[in-house]
Design a protein around this motif. Structure first.
Motif, short mmCIF file in Angstrom:
data_model
loop_
_atom_site.label_atom_id
_atom_site.label_comp_id
_atom_site.label_asym_id
_atom_site.label_seq_id
_atom_site.Cartn_x
_atom_site.Cartn_y
_atom_site.Cartn_z
N VAL A 101 0.87 -1.18 0.00
CA VAL A 101 0.00 0.00 0.00
C VAL A 101 0.90 1.23 0.00
O VAL A 101 1.78 1.37 0.86
CB VAL A 101 -0.93 0.03 1.23
N LEU A 102 0.69 2.12 -0.96
CA LEU A 102 1.43 3.38 -1.03
C LEU A 102 0.43 4.54 -0.96
O LEU A 102 -0.55 4.58 -1.71
CB LEU A 102 2.23 3.47 -2.32
N LYS A 103 0.71 5.44 -0.06
CA LYS A 103 -0.15 6.60 0.12
C LYS A 103 0.53 7.83 -0.48
O LYS A 103 1.68 8.12 -0.16
CB LYS A 103 -0.42 6.84 1.61
N LEU A 104 -0.19 8.50 -1.37
CA LEU A 104 0.35 9.71 -2.00
C LEU A 104 0.03 10.90 -1.10
O LEU A 104 -1.13 11.15 -0.78
CB LEU A 104 -0.27 9.92 -3.39
N ILE A 105 1.05 11.61 -0.69
CA ILE A 105 0.85 12.76 0.20
C ILE A 105 1.56 13.98 -0.37
O ILE A 105 2.47 13.88 -1.18
CB ILE A 105 1.39 12.47 1.62
N THR A 106 1.09 15.14 0.07
CA THR A 106 1.74 16.39 -0.32
C THR A 106 3.03 16.54 0.46
O THR A 106 3.10 16.23 1.64
CB THR A 106 0.82 17.59 -0.04
N ARG A 107 4.05 17.02 -0.22
CA ARG A 107 5.34 17.19 0.45
C ARG A 107 5.18 18.11 1.65
O ARG A 107 4.64 19.20 1.55
CB ARG A 107 6.38 17.80 -0.50
N ASN A 108 5.69 17.67 2.78
CA ASN A 108 5.65 18.49 3.98
C ASN A 108 6.86 19.42 4.01
O ASN A 108 7.93 19.10 3.54
CB ASN A 108 5.66 17.62 5.24
N CYS A 109 6.64 20.60 4.60
CA CYS A 109 7.72 21.56 4.76
C CYS A 109 8.28 21.42 6.16
O CYS A 109 7.61 21.76 7.14
CB CYS A 109 7.21 22.99 4.53
N GLY A 110 9.47 20.89 6.29
CA GLY A 110 10.07 20.69 7.60
C GLY A 110 10.56 21.98 8.22
O GLY A 110 10.40 23.07 7.65
N ARG A 111 11.19 21.84 9.39
CA ARG A 111 11.63 23.01 10.13
C ARG A 111 12.66 23.83 9.33
O ARG A 111 12.59 25.06 9.28
CB ARG A 111 12.24 22.58 11.47
N ALA A 112 13.61 23.14 8.71
CA ALA A 112 14.63 23.85 7.94
C ALA A 112 14.00 24.60 6.77
O ALA A 112 14.39 25.73 6.46
CB ALA A 112 15.67 22.85 7.43
N GLU A 113 13.01 23.99 6.14
CA GLU A 113 12.35 24.65 5.01
C GLU A 113 11.51 25.83 5.48
O GLU A 113 11.43 26.85 4.81
CB GLU A 113 11.48 23.65 4.25
N ARG A 114 10.88 25.68 6.65
CA ARG A 114 10.10 26.80 7.19
C ARG A 114 11.02 27.98 7.51
O ARG A 114 10.66 29.13 7.28
CB ARG A 114 9.34 26.36 8.44
N LEU A 115 12.19 27.68 8.01
CA LEU A 115 13.16 28.73 8.30
C LEU A 115 13.62 29.40 7.01
O LEU A 115 13.73 30.64 6.93
CB LEU A 115 14.36 28.15 9.05
N LEU A 116 13.87 28.60 6.00
CA LEU A 116 14.29 29.15 4.70
C LEU A 116 13.18 30.01 4.11
O LEU A 116 13.43 31.10 3.58
CB LEU A 116 14.66 28.02 3.75
#
Length: 979
Positions: A101-116
């Motif tokens: 089973v593979l679930k397609l999800i939207t890429r999450n923005c991690g802490r480093a990306e939120r900082l960027l």
């Protein structure tokens, strides 16, 4: 281990002898859709995602997914932990999910990306959350695509050695390589079958419902199956069913081809900005279809509507053109205007009073014909002298200030269950290019064609001339390749046959010089393939024309275009280009029409050049500090009533600059004016504010690279520096052209950079003073100072004792010649003695270019500046080395002027092009083509060199003869300035 679990683990084992290399996988989509599909065990995650994407197009809600790269798979791994499959190069058999089973999800923005994201938002002056909140699929797709490209770029950078990185970001010379598009369509063969097919679009508008639509259309396209498959996988066009010609000809052959719109303004919208006298007033809507500035057919006009809070038009607006003949870049332009019984002193004809306008593209960014309801928030500022009150050159973005803008509701109807697309094509069938290829041009026609092609870009072509150019288009290719702009103006863009012929011809057109290709980026040439061709020619001199290239981004209707990608590619591989691209974009991000577009490009640049973020961030912070100091001074100046308080204000300024926070922010940064200059600490004691209205700051820096040297920067807050920036760019270009012709006229194109809304920086030229100060210091009376012809020569003698004087006079002579010609050609006005400076080494140069293109100042209706350029007797006194009879030196000076003028004439088309590309920048004295007409007249374009030289000599003599009026003006300026 339970048997069931063992069975699941065996699913990922090698197929063995049974040959079963497929495995059934369940896919869960974020739209709530469940898909079961057999996939090869050996497939990579990326391949599986593409297979799923193709399958998902047949399911509901597919359009909500957006770009394929905005999603990743998630699974439960062997450790019973959720795992996001970021590395899509892994094979499915290596991933081995606990369950298939593979679930397609939207890429999450991690802490480093939120900082960027936060850093980028602060840096560009527009929070990325504002872009996130936009309900615009084009914005989302562009950001995802640019982020993917930026990530790949940063990954390549991380693998570089220090030497490779330095060479990449700081190349020895600014050079541009070939532009590569990431699309690969070399094997696509597309044949257009437009003949006999007609498409009809009726847009009917009802009360409150705004638009009611009924469409009939047909696009007959034969494309290879491989192309369809590749497009679907790349998500460049939506899934559709091919329509064959034999299936649709009978159905649509005799339909009346129209595009119509019924429009209404809801009562909840802000009231229309109607004229004050409303007697006998009604409101109408005019609509026109344009390709560039070419009107494709007769405009359509609604019936008149007279209401108080609501205006309704129930009439269909019909256009005499079929959709099959619409060019890809066709735009629909609307104008709302009041019609009054009697209007006195009204500029517009037929008693029409313009109220609002708005534009929209007929095809969306994917090449799909627009359908459904669209709300267009209008603009109320009209450029001067609009034909039919339509503004095709205006933005296709709707007004973002929706609360204060009247909304126009339209509906593009659904004509079919399948989308209608404008098919992309790179290679047209060979049948498109046969026919006239072997045509011979008679000598008479050749002479006529040559005369037409040598005209300047402002010259209008009559219909007969357009027909001749189009008929002899292959002769143009062979003998006048630089004439491509005139050929494009001769294409009948409302005929698909001509469009197909043009596309084929572009494939074999010779490469143009960058200076010739620039014209193709003008608004008159909106075709995407033409613009891609133009961009492919821009591989040299990019930095010289970067100002114009940023401005013509306004002409691009879609965010993802060849020019945007070209600029980003060059900026991300050359730090200097990236620096100025950043500031040119950021300085205008406050403008509603380009706010989103420029923010998207800035975000893409920052993501691809993360190391540059901190460098730019420090510059932004420093400018913010300087703005705070400037506003403090302005506030204090209002309260200060005497010189004592002004002295206290200066002390307060220095105290502010000495604060720890200011010292840290303002020190050790790369100069925004020139990123190659490293500014050290601020020399507070030498800093001051200037006396002009906006109280500019005079900031003196220690030069970190040259110990003991200082650098001066003027910070302005409240003045639009973009016109100065344009003028200085043109002066620098003139200097380049003269030097190419072995004529060095010692031009001083000092640095000037707009950094924000009416803010910017100006470079201080060291060891230089104004003519006014030089004259005042030699006389006790302000009125008499302007008439002291010895003052300037004595000043140069003071600065250049002994043998150095002759060199200084030569520098003065050459530079005076250059600026005489330049100020005449550009029509630079307001030339008083405080706007002309001289370096201690002898170089003369002009500053402050608030009036250009012949906009000379006047008072009480009397023209204050009567001379074509400044050439006073004290200048001549210096040129003649103080000897009245030294005619040889003056003769050399005059020859320099004539030579310089003729060199500029040879490049007249380039100057016209550069100014034309700035028409939508909103500069106060460059708003229409009529303003550029001054350049055509001053350069005497259309005349022979002998006629032009005769004209210039007359202007030269006039400048000498009327130089006494300049002295009178300077005297008045000195007296007024002293008082």
């Amino acid at each position: 281990m339970p048997p069931a679990m063992t069975d699941q683990l065996d699913v990922w084992s090698d197929p063995g002898l049974d040959g079963d290399d497929q495995v059934t996988v369940d896919f869960l989509l974020p739209t709530g859709i469940y898909i079961q599909m057999d996939v090869p065990r050996e497939s990579t995650i990326q391949q599986i995602k593409q297979m799923l994407w193709k399958q998902a197009q047949a399911y509901p809600l597919f359009s909500l997914l957006g770009e394929i790269d905005s999603h990743i798979f998630e699974c439960v791994n062997q450790a019973a932990v959720h795992e996001e499959l970021e590395d899509e190069s892994r094979r499915l058999c290596d991933v081995r999910p606990f369950l298939p089973v593979l679930k397609l999800i939207t890429r999450n923005c991690g802490r480093a990306e939120r900082l960027l994201d936060s850093k980028i938002g602060v840096l560009i002056g527009k929070g990325l959350h504002e872009l996130d909140a936009l309900q615009d699929q084009e914005v989302k797709d562009f950001r995802i695509k640019m982020q993917r490209i930026s990530e790949e770029k940063m990954q390549r950078v991380q693998t570089m050695s220090w030497g490779e990185w330095l060479h990449s970001c700081f190349p020895p010379q600014i050079e541009a390589g070939p532009f590569e598009d990431d699309r690969n369509e070399g094997d696509i063969k597309i044949t257009m079958h437009y003949n006999q097919s007609q498409l009809c679009l009726y847009v009917c508008v009802r009360v409150r419902a705004c638009v009611r639509a009924c469409v009939r259309a047909c696009v007959c396209v034969c494309v290879c199956e491989k192309y369809i498959r590749s497009c679907l996988l790349a998500q460049e066009i939506p899934h559709f069913t091919m329509v064959h010609c034999s299936d649709v000809m009978a159905m649509f052959e005799h339909e009346i081809s129209t595009i119509g719109a019924v429009l209404t303004r809801k009562s909840s919208n802000p009231p229309l900005p109607l004229p004050p006298k409303r007697r006998g007033l009604s409101v109408q809507v005019r609509a026109g279809l344009f390709h560039g500035t070419e009107l494709l057919c007769k405009p359509a006009v609604s019936n008149e509507s007279s209401g108080r809070s609501e205006y309704v038009w129930n009439r269909t607006l019909e256009f005499e053109i079929s959709i099959c003949d619409l060019p890809r870049m066709a735009r629909l332009c609307f104008a709302i205007y009041a019609v009054m019984d009697k209007v006195k002193k009204q500029k517009s004809t037929k008693n029409h009073y313009p109220i609002a306008w708005v534009n929209t593209m007929v095809f969306d960014y994917r090449g799909q014909l627009k359908t459904g309801d669209i709300i267009l928030h209008t603009w109320s500022s009209f450029p001067d002298e609009l034909e039919e009150m339509l503004n095709p050159i205006g933005t296709i973005q709707t007004n973002p200030y929706t609360e204060n803008a009247t909304a126009l509701h339209i509906r593009f109807p659904e004509y079919s269950t399948h989308p209608v697309i404008f098919p992309p094509f790179d290679k047209v069938s060979v049948t498109c290019i046969c026919g006239l290829h072997g045509e011979l041009c008679s000598q008479t026609f050749h002479i006529e064609l040559k005369e037409i092609m040598e005209r300047d870009p402002l010259s209008q072509l009559c219909e007969n001339e357009k027909d001749l150019i189009w008929t002899l288009r292959y002769d143009c290719r062979e003998n006048f390749p630089q004439s491509l702009p005139k050929l494009l103006l001769s294409v009948k863009w409302s005929k698909h046959e001509d469009m197909a012929q043009l596309q084929a011809l572009l494939q074999i057109w010779p490469r143009l010089h960058p200076r010739d290709a620039l014209e193709l980026l003008d608004f008159n040439y909106p075709d995407q393939y033409v613009r891609e061709y133009a961009v492919s020619c821009l591989d040299e001199e990019l930095s010289q024309y970067l100002l114009q290239l940023v401005q013509v981004l306004r002409y691009e209707p879609y965010y993802d275009c060849a020019l945007t990608r070209f600029l980003l590619e060059r900026a991300q591989t050359n730090r200097k280009i990236g620096h100025f691209l950043f500031w040119h974009l950021r300085s205008e991000i406050h403008m509603p029409a380009v706010s989103v577009q420029f923010a998207l490009i800035l975000e893409a640049y920052c993501r691809g050049c993360i190391p540059h973020i901190e460098v730019l961030k420090k510059q932004v912070e420093a400018l913010s500090k300087l703005k705070a100091v400037n506003e403090l001074i302005k506030l204090g100046t209002i309260k200060a009533k005497n010189k004592t308080k002004e002295a206290q204000l200066k002390e307060a300024m220095m105290k502010c600059l000495r604060q720890t926070g200011f010292i840290e922010t303002l020190s050790d940064l790369h100069s925004p004016l020139n990123p190659q200059v490293l500014l050290g600490g601020v020399n507070v004691e030498k800093c001051r504010y200037m006396d002009s209205k906006m109280k500019p700051l005079w900031i003196v820096y220690h030069n970190k690279l040259l110990v003991g040297d200082t650098l001066g920067i003027i910070f302005k807050n409240g003045d639009d520096l973009r016109q100065d920036m344009l003028t200085l760019q043109i002066l620098k270009l003139m200097d380049i052209l003269w030097k190419e012709a072995n004529l060095d006229l010692r031009v001083v194109p000092y640095g000037c950079l707009a950094t924000g809304d009416r803010t910017g920086l100006i470079e201080v030229v060291s060891s230089a003073d104004t003519i006014a100060n030089i004259q005042k210091n030699s006389s006790n009376m302000a009125a008499a100072a302007a008439f002291n012809k010895d003052a300037l020569l004595n000043w140069l003698k003071d600065k250049n004792p002994g043998d150095a004087l002759e060199k200084a006079i030569e520098e003065f002579t050459l530079s005076c010649a250059g600026y005489c010609v330049a100020t005449y050609v550009l029509g630079i006005g307001d030339r008083h003695s405080d706007n002309i400076m001289v370096c201690s080494t002898g170089q003369l140069f002009h500053i402050d270019f608030g009036h250009i293109l012949g906009n000379f100042k006047s008072k009480f209706g009397i023209k204050r500046e009567r001379v074509p350029f400044i050439l006073t007797h004290d200048f001549i006194h210096v040129i003649q080395q103080g000897k009245t009879g030294n005619t040889e030196k003056f003769g050399s000076f005059r020859q320099y002027c004539e030579d310089a003028y003729l060199i500029l004439r040879k490049n007249g088309n380039l100057f016209i092009t550069l100014f034309a590309l700035m028409l939508t920048a909103g500069l106060p004295e460059l708003t229409s083509v009529k303003d550029i007409q001054y350049l055509k007249d001053s350069l005497a374009l259309g005349k022979t060199d002998e006629e032009a030289l005769k004209q210039f000599r007359q202007k030269f003599d006039e400048a000498l003869r009327e130089s006494w009026t300049t002295k009178v003006n300077w005297m008045a300026h000195n007296v007024a300035h002293r008082s």
